[in-house]
Motif scaffolding. Structure first.
Motif, PDB file in Angstrom:
ATOM      1  N   ASP A  39      -1.219   2.608  -1.020  1.00  0.00           N
ATOM      2  CA  ASP A  39      -2.097   1.684  -0.303  1.00  0.00           C
ATOM      3  C   ASP A  39      -2.191   1.981   1.192  1.00  0.00           C
ATOM      4  O   ASP A  39      -3.006   1.390   1.896  1.00  0.00           O
ATOM      5  CB  ASP A  39      -1.647   0.234  -0.516  1.00  0.00           C
ATOM      6  CG  ASP A  39      -0.245  -0.016   0.008  1.00  0.00           C
ATOM      7  OD1 ASP A  39       0.469   0.974   0.260  1.00  0.00           O
ATOM      8  OD2 ASP A  39       0.122  -1.190   0.181  1.00  0.00           O
ATOM      9  N   THR A  40      -1.390   2.913   1.702  1.00  0.00           N
ATOM     10  CA  THR A  40      -1.429   3.242   3.136  1.00  0.00           C
ATOM     11  C   THR A  40      -2.150   4.561   3.422  1.00  0.00           C
ATOM     12  O   THR A  40      -2.424   4.874   4.581  1.00  0.00           O
ATOM     13  CB  THR A  40      -0.010   3.351   3.700  1.00  0.00           C
ATOM     14  OG1 THR A  40       0.667   4.477   3.105  1.00  0.00           O
ATOM     15  CG2 THR A  40       0.787   2.086   3.421  1.00  0.00           C
ATOM     16  N   SER A  84     -14.221   2.184   0.377  1.00  0.00           N
ATOM     17  CA  SER A  84     -15.698   2.106   0.334  1.00  0.00           C
ATOM     18  C   SER A  84     -16.330   2.962  -0.762  1.00  0.00           C
ATOM     19  O   SER A  84     -17.524   3.259  -0.713  1.00  0.00           O
ATOM     20  CB  SER A  84     -16.301   2.525   1.681  1.00  0.00           C
ATOM     21  OG  SER A  84     -15.817   1.740   2.736  1.00  0.00           O
ATOM     22  N   ARG A 116     -10.796  -2.924  -3.455  1.00  0.00           N
ATOM     23  CA  ARG A 116     -11.575  -3.052  -2.228  1.00  0.00           C
ATOM     24  C   ARG A 116     -10.896  -2.315  -1.072  1.00  0.00           C
ATOM     25  O   ARG A 116      -9.676  -2.170  -1.033  1.00  0.00           O
ATOM     26  CB  ARG A 116     -11.761  -4.518  -1.870  1.00  0.00           C
ATOM     27  CG  ARG A 116     -12.484  -5.307  -2.954  1.00  0.00           C
ATOM     28  CD  ARG A 116     -12.859  -6.701  -2.503  1.00  0.00           C
ATOM     29  NE  ARG A 116     -13.537  -7.430  -3.546  1.00  0.00           N
ATOM     30  CZ  ARG A 116     -14.831  -7.285  -3.855  1.00  0.00           C
ATOM     31  NH1 ARG A 116     -15.569  -6.443  -3.159  1.00  0.00           N
ATOM     32  NH2 ARG A 116     -15.372  -7.983  -4.832  1.00  0.00           N
ATOM     33  N   GLY A 117     -11.756  -1.857  -0.134  1.00  0.00           N
ATOM     34  CA  GLY A 117     -11.250  -1.173   1.047  1.00  0.00           C
ATOM     35  C   GLY A 117     -12.400  -0.547   1.819  1.00  0.00           C
ATOM     36  O   GLY A 117     -13.555  -0.629   1.411  1.00  0.00           O
ATOM     37  N   ARG A 118     -12.065   0.072   2.954  1.00  0.00           N
ATOM     38  CA  ARG A 118     -13.075   0.685   3.800  1.00  0.00           C
ATOM     39  C   ARG A 118     -12.697   2.143   4.032  1.00  0.00           C
ATOM     40  O   ARG A 118     -11.522   2.483   4.175  1.00  0.00           O
ATOM     41  CB  ARG A 118     -13.183  -0.073   5.135  1.00  0.00           C
ATOM     42  CG  ARG A 118     -13.814  -1.457   4.955  1.00  0.00           C
ATOM     43  CD  ARG A 118     -13.361  -2.404   6.026  1.00  0.00           C
ATOM     44  NE  ARG A 118     -11.911  -2.575   6.042  1.00  0.00           N
ATOM     45  CZ  ARG A 118     -11.213  -3.334   5.158  1.00  0.00           C
ATOM     46  NH1 ARG A 118     -11.852  -3.980   4.186  1.00  0.00           N
ATOM     47  NH2 ARG A 118      -9.902  -3.439   5.253  1.00  0.00           N
ATOM     48  N   LEU A 161     -12.119  -0.691  10.607  1.00  0.00           N
ATOM     49  CA  LEU A 161     -10.911  -1.166   9.909  1.00  0.00           C
ATOM     50  C   LEU A 161     -10.682  -0.393   8.615  1.00  0.00           C
ATOM     51  O   LEU A 161     -10.614  -0.946   7.519  1.00  0.00           O
ATOM     52  CB  LEU A 161     -11.020  -2.672   9.613  1.00  0.00           C
ATOM     53  CG  LEU A 161     -11.230  -3.577  10.827  1.00  0.00           C
ATOM     54  CD1 LEU A 161     -11.434  -5.025  10.372  1.00  0.00           C
ATOM     55  CD2 LEU A 161     -10.055  -3.462  11.788  1.00  0.00           C
ATOM     56  N   SER A 208      -7.274   0.732   2.395  1.00  0.00           N
ATOM     57  CA  SER A 208      -7.398   0.031   1.119  1.00  0.00           C
ATOM     58  C   SER A 208      -6.739  -1.335   1.230  1.00  0.00           C
ATOM     59  O   SER A 208      -5.599  -1.448   1.687  1.00  0.00           O
ATOM     60  CB  SER A 208      -6.740   0.851   0.008  1.00  0.00           C
ATOM     61  OG  SER A 208      -6.878   0.220  -1.244  1.00  0.00           O
ATOM     62  N   ASP A 209      -7.451  -2.391   0.824  1.00  0.00           N
ATOM     63  CA  ASP A 209      -6.898  -3.750   0.938  1.00  0.00           C
ATOM     64  C   ASP A 209      -5.734  -3.965  -0.019  1.00  0.00           C
ATOM     65  O   ASP A 209      -4.809  -4.733   0.273  1.00  0.00           O
ATOM     66  CB  ASP A 209      -7.997  -4.779   0.650  1.00  0.00           C
ATOM     67  CG  ASP A 209      -9.066  -4.781   1.741  1.00  0.00           C
ATOM     68  OD1 ASP A 209      -8.795  -4.272   2.838  1.00  0.00           O
ATOM     69  OD2 ASP A 209     -10.184  -5.279   1.485  1.00  0.00           O
ATOM     70  N   SER A 210      -5.800  -3.311  -1.179  1.00  0.00           N
ATOM     71  CA  SER A 210      -4.748  -3.496  -2.184  1.00  0.00           C
ATOM     72  C   SER A 210      -4.807  -2.330  -3.152  1.00  0.00           C
ATOM     73  O   SER A 210      -5.693  -1.474  -3.079  1.00  0.00           O
ATOM     74  CB  SER A 210      -4.936  -4.826  -2.931  1.00  0.00           C
ATOM     75  OG  SER A 210      -6.189  -4.832  -3.603  1.00  0.00           O
TER      76      SER A 210
END
Length: 440
Positions: free
Chosen positions: A277-278, A316, A335-337, A343, A346-348
């Motif tokens: 996730d990082t 994204s 979800r993520g950008r 920003l 990845s949100d999760s």
């Protein structure tokens, strides 16, 4: 200057011919002059009106001269005369209705040497003792022969030009064929070079026990087979399989460079053991100072070939499609950008468990946005994946792309990867070689 008043076409033509002959006009010019004078005067003479033919010759110090022949009509409105510009020998019309011709005459021949005895008739024409119409006929025949000879010369020149043009066209066509063959060979060579470059950019096929993988890639243009759609797959030290999907902004070599930078950075971070996730955010931190224009969507997946467990992080990118063995399908929404987005990260991490013979389809938006409607594209992809899931894994990506990419309105690079958790259980699990990156 001489002037004659004439009442019949024959007398007019004889007079015009006599004047032309006296001033040594060429036979074809003589013929054109006689025809033109007659063409203008015939309607007037036919109406019973006489005409006047006046000639004036001016000599030049250089030997050449000029002849002006003027045809005067009794009245400007007596009859309708033809347009002077369309005559065999174009003339000009004066304000009082007269028509005149201005011609250059050749220099006078040298005086003949003294001759004793009777002179032969000039140029083979009948002697002056012959009847006047016989002489006129001989001159008319001479004029006709001259005109025919000129026409024959023009015909021969035309035939020669056509032959030369045909040879030129044949040479130009042969040159075009040679150039086309050379261009085709250059295109083939260019294509071979680019395909070799493309093959060098793609990772080698993976043979992992417990997973079946297949890929399909098609560029937006055959003239530029590299683009911003790129993938990378490799086995981590703990035996899990990492797959990166990148879609860099743009097309061609520049976007390929961006996609390569992203995949190489992700691979380095993954092999260093960074949590899934990082990695998206960390990749942006590394690349942004090096290239301020970098922008790409990414999808990161981790497969465990022993358990069928899969983890996904997204930046994204379009979601992965999970197709179950029973034919049901769903999108795995993470979800993520993306890289270069505000920003980024990845949100999760989304986790799913694959059962035997389940299938996951990873892809770029060129597959679902060919009609500029991503929702319609995702619906078509879901249906196509359900129809083709029973095929051998190696055939699935191309079969799905072939069905979805019909009536394309927006051409784009297209990438599709199929990953199947096969029905047969794996014989063994690879030896672990480090910390498991499956832990978010």
């Amino acid at each position: 200057m001489t002037s004659d008043t004439l009442r019949t076409p024959a007398a007019l033509r004889r007079t015009a011919r006599r004047i032309a002959l006296a001033h040594r006009l060429a036979p074809d010019d003589r013929a054109r002059l006689v025809l033109s004078v007659g063409q203008v005067a015939d309607p007037v003479l036919a109406a019973g009106h006489p005409v006047t033919l006046t000639s004036r010759h001016e000599a030049s110090p250089h030997g050449n001269g000029s002849l002006t022949l003027t045809l005067r009509l009794p009245t400007r409105d007596a009859v309708t005369t033809p347009a002077t510009a369309r005559l065999p020998l174009p003339g000009r019309q004066t304000t009082d209705g007269a028509v005149y011709w201005h011609l250059a005459t050749p220099p006078a021949p040298p005086a003949p040497a003294p001759h004793h005895g009777p002179l032969p008739p000039p140029h083979g024409r009948p002697a002056r003792t012959a009847p006047e119409d016989a002489t006129d006929l001989a001159l008319a025949e001479e004029e006709l022969r001259a005109v025919l000879a000129k026409a024959d010369n023009l015909t021969a020149e035309h035939r020669k030009l056509k032959h030369e043009l045909a040879e030129t066209n044949s040479g130009v066509l042969a040159l075009y064929v040679q150039l086309d063959e050379r261009d085709e060979e250059q295109r083939r060579s260019h294509g071979r070079t680019l395909r070799a470059l493309e093959d060098a950019l793609r990772p080698k096929p993976l043979d992992v026990e417990g997973l079946e993988l297949a890929v399909h890639y098609a560029p937006a243009s055959t003239d530029d087979p590299t683009g911003g759609d790129l993938y990378d797959w490799f086995v981590l030290p703990d035996g899990t399989v990492h797959i990166t999907i990148v879609d860099a902004l743009g097309h061609g070599i520049a976007s390929t460079r961006t996609a390569l930078n992203v995949t190489h950075t992700v691979r380095t971070l993954a092999l260093e053991g960074h949590p899934l996730d990082t990695i998206v955010a960390r990749t942006d931190q590394i690349l942004a100072p090096l290239d301020h224009s970098v922008m790409a969507t990414v999808l990161l997946t981790r497969f465990d070939p022993a358990t069928g467990e899969v983890h996904l992080a997204n930046g994204s990118h379009p979601p992965a499609l999970l197709v179950r063995a029973d034919g049901t399908a769903t999108y795995l929404m993470a979800r993520g950008r993306g890289i270069g987005f505000p920003l980024p990260g990845s949100d999760s991490v989304v986790t799913a468990a694959l059962a035997r013979d389940d299938l996951i389809v990873l892809y770029t938006d060129g597959l679902t946005e060919s009609r500029r409607d991503p929702f319609e594209g995702e619906r078509r992809l879901l249906l196509a994946a359900g129809r083709h899931r029973g095929r051998p894994t190696a055939e699935i990506p191309a079969a799905i792309a072939g069905e979805v990419l019909t009536d394309v309105l927006h051409k784009d690079d297209t990438l599709a990867i199929a990953v199947r958790f096969p029905a047969r259980p794996p014989g063994r699990r690879p030896e672990p070689g480090g910390p498991s990156p499956l832990t978010p």
